[in-house]
Design a protein around this motif. Structure first.
Motif, PDB file in Angstrom:
ATOM      1  N   SER A   1       0.858  -1.307  -0.110  1.00 49.74           N
ATOM      2  CA  SER A   1      -0.013  -0.187   0.003  1.00 49.74           C
ATOM      3  C   SER A   1       0.928   1.294   0.030  1.00 49.74           C
ATOM      4  O   SER A   1       2.115   1.067   0.198  1.00 49.74           O
ATOM      5  N   SER A   2       0.345   2.503  -0.292  1.00 49.96           N
ATOM      6  CA  SER A   2       0.907   3.676  -0.266  1.00 49.96           C
ATOM      7  C   SER A   2       1.413   4.070   1.186  1.00 49.96           C
ATOM      8  O   SER A   2       2.589   4.554   1.469  1.00 49.96           O
TER       9      SER A   2
ATOM     10  N   LYS B   1      -6.173  11.275   1.040  1.00 49.14           N
ATOM     11  CA  LYS B   1      -7.306  10.689   0.893  1.00 49.14           C
ATOM     12  C   LYS B   1      -8.578  11.663   1.159  1.00 49.14           C
ATOM     13  O   LYS B   1      -9.781  11.220   0.609  1.00 49.14           O
TER      14      LYS B   1
ATOM     15  N   SER C   1      -8.836  15.457   0.473  1.00 50.26           N
ATOM     16  CA  SER C   1      -8.828  16.349  -0.434  1.00 50.26           C
ATOM     17  C   SER C   1      -7.625  17.061  -0.741  1.00 50.26           C
ATOM     18  O   SER C   1      -6.757  17.183   0.094  1.00 50.26           O
TER      19      SER C   1
END
Length: 398
Positions: free
Chosen positions: A40-41, A367, A369
């Motif tokens: 994952s990031s 995640k 904005s």
């Protein structure tokens, strides 16, 4: 600056350059590593973060040991440990199927090496040069080397990864060996003229320093942390955005990432040449730099345009480049030589806190904005302006 000490300074400047390459070279490669390891990031951001987290806890210990036993006796073994860590990460990436865990172990060792090498450079510059103006100029060169490493890192990292994605891990030990040779043969450290205090007396002296100087020291520590948090956080965001949204990768992405870092390098060099030993000037330049940083982050919150973002990051680089050499000089010149290694190491440790927090915090904020991400960064930058103005108050007599 004394001519005979030019090579000493060049050799010392190789350490922050190499340590920066060891971390920042991976930034343009992180999306590729994420795909290659199928992680994952947040997990891939840990490859940057774990390096810094280990350093955070070990840097003050390394600073104390350097005050007790000498700077070179700590720096050289630390560079060797860092090189071994790079070899382990590279070997795991090349030969091990599920390599993530072993890569992290290698990165831990690199963090151990970074803790004992890079932060000790600042007090060693203070030891080598007697004139405060030479110390400030030397620290400007060290900070410029640090930032030049950040400029070079994305381009070099992308170029090496174009050969094979794990090549940056293997390149790092080579750079460490070059630095070890330079430090061993070209740096002449002054002899320790006084016997280091015992641990209990040393702890009392550190407590005394923080009791009397804590107001501005805590402020400098926090501002250094904020600058590195913003820098590494936004670089992580930019690297991800360029690849995912604009399909820009490889050397081209590395060059784009280097643009704001080049601004940081340039302003660090100019600031180091400008501030001399004038602590009031150091504060003023720091405030100006942080105001530029705040405005730049505020402006980009309202636009996702790549050119607006790059312009804002260029301005951010200029701002951070104004602040960091001034903060370095305030800490190094404001503390007596006997405790300088430990105090500057704590300052370096706080900068590593910023490096460690930047990528994972930005990974979470992304995640939400674009606006939320840069609104938070703007607020944090504005807090740094307030802290500088309120708590750092040098006088003309300092």
């Amino acid at each position: 600056m004394e001519e005979k000490k030019t090579w000493d300074l060049v050799s010392l400047a190789s350490i922050p350059l190499v340590m920066t390459l060891g971390n920042s070279m991976l930034i343009p490669v992180l999306p590729t590593i994420e795909k290659e390891l199928n992680i994952s990031s947040l997990q891939v951001s840990m490859i940057i973060t774990v390096y810094s987290v280990v350093a955070i806890f070990l840097i003050p210990i390394a600073g104390y040991l350097s005050d007790q036993f000498g700077r070179k006796r700590i720096i050289i073994p630390s560079l060797i440990i860092a090189a071994i860590g790079g070899l382990i990460s590279g070997w795991a990436s090349w030969q091990v199927k599920d390599a993530y865990g072993i890569i992290i172990i290698g990165r831990v060792l690199q963090g151990v090496g970074a803790a004992g090498a890079s932060p000790i450079v600042m007090p060693l510059v203070g030891d080598i040069f007697q004139n405060e103006s030479d110390v400030s100029n030397g620290l400007g060169v060290i900070e410029t080397s640090n930032t030049f490493g950040k400029v070079l890192s994305p381009i070099l990292g992308a170029a090496l990864a174009a050969i094979v994605w794990f090549m940056p891990f293997f390149a790092f030990p080579v750079f460490c060996l070059i630095s070890i040779a330079m430090i061993s043969f070209l740096v002449q450290t002054p002899p320790m003229t006084t016997k280091p205090p015992k641990l209990d007396a040393f702890i009392r002296s550190i407590k005394y320093i923080f009791k009397n100087e804590g107001r501005w020291l805590y402020a400098v520590f926090l501002i250094g942390c904020i600058c590195m948090f913003v820098l590494f956080g936004v670089l992580f965001y930019l690297s991800t955005m360029l690849e995912e949204q604009h399909k820009i990768d490889g050397i081209k992405k590395g060059i784009i990432l280097a643009i704001p870092l080049a601004a940081l390098c340039f302003s660090s060099y100019v600031t180091g040449k400008t501030i001399g030993q004038d602590k009031i000037k150091m504060k003023v330049i720091t405030v100006v730099g942080l105001v530029i940083l705040t405005i730049a982050n505020f402006s980009v919150a309202f636009s996702k345009d790549i050119y607006v973002l790059l312009t804002a990051m260029f301005a951010s680089g200029l701002g951070i480049g104004c602040a960091l050499p001034s903060l370095d000089a305030l800490v190094t010149e404001g503390i007596e030589k006997e405790e300088r290694g430990t105090i500057t190491s704590i300052y370096s440790s706080m900068r590593f806190v910023g490096v460690a927090l930047g990528p994972p915090v930005v990974a979470v904020l992304m995640k939400a904005s674009h606006f939320t991400l840069f609104a938070v960064i703007t607020l944090i930058s504005l807090i740094s302006v307030f802290i500088t103005t309120k708590f750092i108050k040098p006088t003309e007599d300092d």
